[in-house]
Motif scaffolding. Structure first.
Motif, mmCIF file in Angstrom:
data_model
loop_
_atom_site.group_PDB
_atom_site.id
_atom_site.type_symbol
_atom_site.label_atom_id
_atom_site.label_comp_id
_atom_site.label_asym_id
_atom_site.label_seq_id
_atom_site.Cartn_x
_atom_site.Cartn_y
_atom_site.Cartn_z
ATOM 1 N N LYS A 183 14.522 -26.995 -8.149
ATOM 2 C CA LYS A 183 13.747 -26.257 -7.158
ATOM 3 C C LYS A 183 13.130 -27.222 -6.133
ATOM 4 C CE LYS A 183 14.093 -22.355 -9.619
ATOM 5 N NZ LYS A 183 14.634 -22.857 -10.874
ATOM 6 N N CYS A 202 14.353 -12.313 -9.335
ATOM 7 C CA CYS A 202 13.310 -13.294 -9.006
ATOM 8 C C CYS A 202 11.934 -12.635 -8.993
ATOM 9 C CB CYS A 202 13.592 -13.932 -7.646
ATOM 10 S SG CYS A 202 14.932 -15.136 -7.645
ATOM 11 N N SER A 203 11.858 -11.434 -8.429
ATOM 12 C CA SER A 203 10.576 -10.728 -8.379
ATOM 13 C C SER A 203 10.082 -10.382 -9.783
ATOM 14 C CB SER A 203 10.724 -9.455 -7.544
ATOM 15 O OG SER A 203 9.535 -8.702 -7.541
ATOM 16 N N ARG A 206 8.847 -13.475 -11.563
ATOM 17 C CA ARG A 206 7.796 -14.199 -10.827
ATOM 18 C C ARG A 206 8.307 -15.547 -10.297
ATOM 19 N NH1 ARG A 206 3.201 -11.352 -11.373
ATOM 20 N NH2 ARG A 206 2.999 -9.969 -13.179
ATOM 21 N N SER A 208 9.273 -17.313 -6.926
ATOM 22 C CA SER A 208 8.935 -17.066 -5.531
ATOM 23 C C SER A 208 10.153 -17.192 -4.624
ATOM 24 C CB SER A 208 7.858 -18.053 -5.071
ATOM 25 O OG SER A 208 7.572 -17.876 -3.696
ATOM 26 N N ASP A 211 10.115 -19.617 -1.448
ATOM 27 C CA ASP A 211 9.567 -20.951 -1.678
ATOM 28 C C ASP A 211 10.276 -21.704 -2.803
ATOM 29 O OD1 ASP A 211 7.103 -20.893 0.167
ATOM 30 O OD2 ASP A 211 6.961 -19.017 -0.954
ATOM 31 N N GLU A 212 10.632 -20.992 -3.890
ATOM 32 C CA GLU A 212 11.375 -21.634 -4.974
ATOM 33 C C GLU A 212 12.876 -21.382 -4.857
ATOM 34 O OE1 GLU A 212 9.323 -21.565 -9.035
ATOM 35 O OE2 GLU A 212 8.460 -19.812 -8.020
ATOM 36 N N SER A 276 13.793 -14.011 3.444
ATOM 37 C CA SER A 276 14.272 -14.638 2.203
ATOM 38 C C SER A 276 14.685 -16.096 2.382
ATOM 39 C CB SER A 276 15.434 -13.846 1.609
ATOM 40 O OG SER A 276 16.582 -13.959 2.429
#
Length: 391
Positions: A183, A202-203, A206, A208, A211-212, A276
């Protein structure tokens, strides 16, 4: 009247699913060609009870345009004995079958450039096993990434396309894969549906976005991309042009021309940037500041000297860091942004070339035209004429 001057009404089967934006646009391209240049009656997306396409028993046609994704499709085309054009790349170089498809290598290069300008150095490709698409997209992206001496992590869950697994099992496999990726990572998903699936997981876990994990869909479906949370960046493939070119090729084949031995590969149009991938994955605040300044002011005729007045670093440091982190020099990044805006305005507006040149920060149409041709291989007017022929 067809391009070869014949007047008879021809029966054409368009065996392309219309339940997504790509398929609808391909069909629209075929229909536009038929309306302008041919006398065709179109049989659109006939499906049997299994929801796979098939030719009705009572249909007697003259040609076929199809998204060929299974051996059964090839068998049905062969049994028909009709001229046929394939608009997909799962099966290539089939004798006697024409082919028009997206240029996967151009798509991979476009995706990588989008990620690199945001500073990513870790990359991945997401395409769960399926008969709906080929492995060529993954191969092209892997080749593009590794050519720049970066690692590319391909999603390989260990089962073949067609195997049914539960939603929970698929979720767990994808989550494990995501957990092991370095990451921040930039992921190219094969299409909008898989991109949205990745964003959902991903949601739930958790992780991100962006960002990740930054996600770019390999095609554009406005409904799915905007429905995703966050909205998905996507690559706009020239699906309507694919339909138009397929229809043109089929017309020639129905009048005696042999199917080309090589596919006609159509370049994608552009990246539609959404939330995104809206991130700069760079740990040097000065370089981030310089990039933000360029993105904000590129169309005002700025030069590298203006960037250096904004950011207190040496020219050599700025150039070295830009080359290392986004693969381009500052001057090249300014030029790229200007020319991509010019291309978008040529595509989406009726502005004159002179007005577009001014809107992109060029001193005049001549300077813009020279730079545009050097970058895209075509003059602005020739580029626009090509768009008009397929719209």
């Amino acid at each position: 009247m067809s391009i070869l001057g014949r007047n008879q009404l021809r029966q054409i089967a368009v065996l392309v699913e219309t339940d997504n934006s790509w398929g609808r646009n391909v069909v629209q391209g075929v229909a536009d060609y038929a309306r302008k240049f041919a006398q065709w009656n179109l049989l659109i997306d006939p499906r049997d009870q299994s929801q796979g396409w098939s030719l009705p028993d009572r249909w007697h046609g003259d040609g076929i345009i199809a998204r060929v994704s299974t051996p059964l499709h090839l068998d049905e085309i062969a049994r028909s004995g009709l001229p046929a054009v394939n608009v997909d790349n799962v099966f290539e170089n089939q004798e006697g079958v024409g082919q028009v498809t997206t240029d996967e290598h151009s798509l991979a290069a476009m995706a990588l450039a989008h990620f690199r300008e945001r500073g990513f150095v870790h990359f991945a490709y997401f395409a769960p096993p399926s008969h709906e698409y080929s492995k060529k997209g993954a191969q092209a992206f892997f080749a593009a990434v590794t050519a720049e001496e970066h690692d590319c992590h391909i999603y390989r869950p260990g089962y073949r396309g067609g195997r049914r697994i539960s939603r929970d099992e698929e979720h767990n496999r994808i989550h494990r894969w995501l957990s092991h990726l370095p990451k921040p990572v930039a992921v190219l998903a094969v299409d909008a549906r898989r991109g949205r699936q990745l964003a959902e997981i991903c949601s739930l876990e958790r992780i991100s976005v962006p960002d990740e994990v930054a996600i770019l869909a390999g095609d554009t479906d406005e409904f799915l991309c905007n429905l995703s949370s966050p909205p998905l960046s996507s690559i706009e493939v020239a699906s309507q042009r694919i339909g138009h070119e397929a229809a043109m090729l089929l017309d020639r084949m129905m009048h005696g021309e042999a199917a080309p031995s090589d596919p006609l590969r159509i370049q994608p149009v552009r990246v539609l940037a959404r939330q995104s991938t809206d991130v700069l994955s760079i740990d040097d605040p000065m370089i981030v500041q310089a990039l933000r300044f360029i993105q904000t002011h590129a169309f005002r005729g700025i030069s590298v000297d203006d960037v250096l007045r904004e950011v207190p670093v040496s020219r050599r440091y700025l150039e070295l860091q830009f080359k290392k982190r986004i693969g381009r020099l500052p001057a090249e990044e300014i030029r790229r942004l200007r020319l991509e805006r010019g291309r978008d305005l040529l595509t989406q507006s009726d502005l004159s070339v002179e007005a577009i040149a001014a809107a992109c920060g060029y001193a005049g149409a001549t300077q813009f035209g020279v730079a545009f041709r050097k970058h895209f291989g075509n003059t602005p007017l020739a580029f626009r004429r090509q768009l008009l022929r397929t719209s």
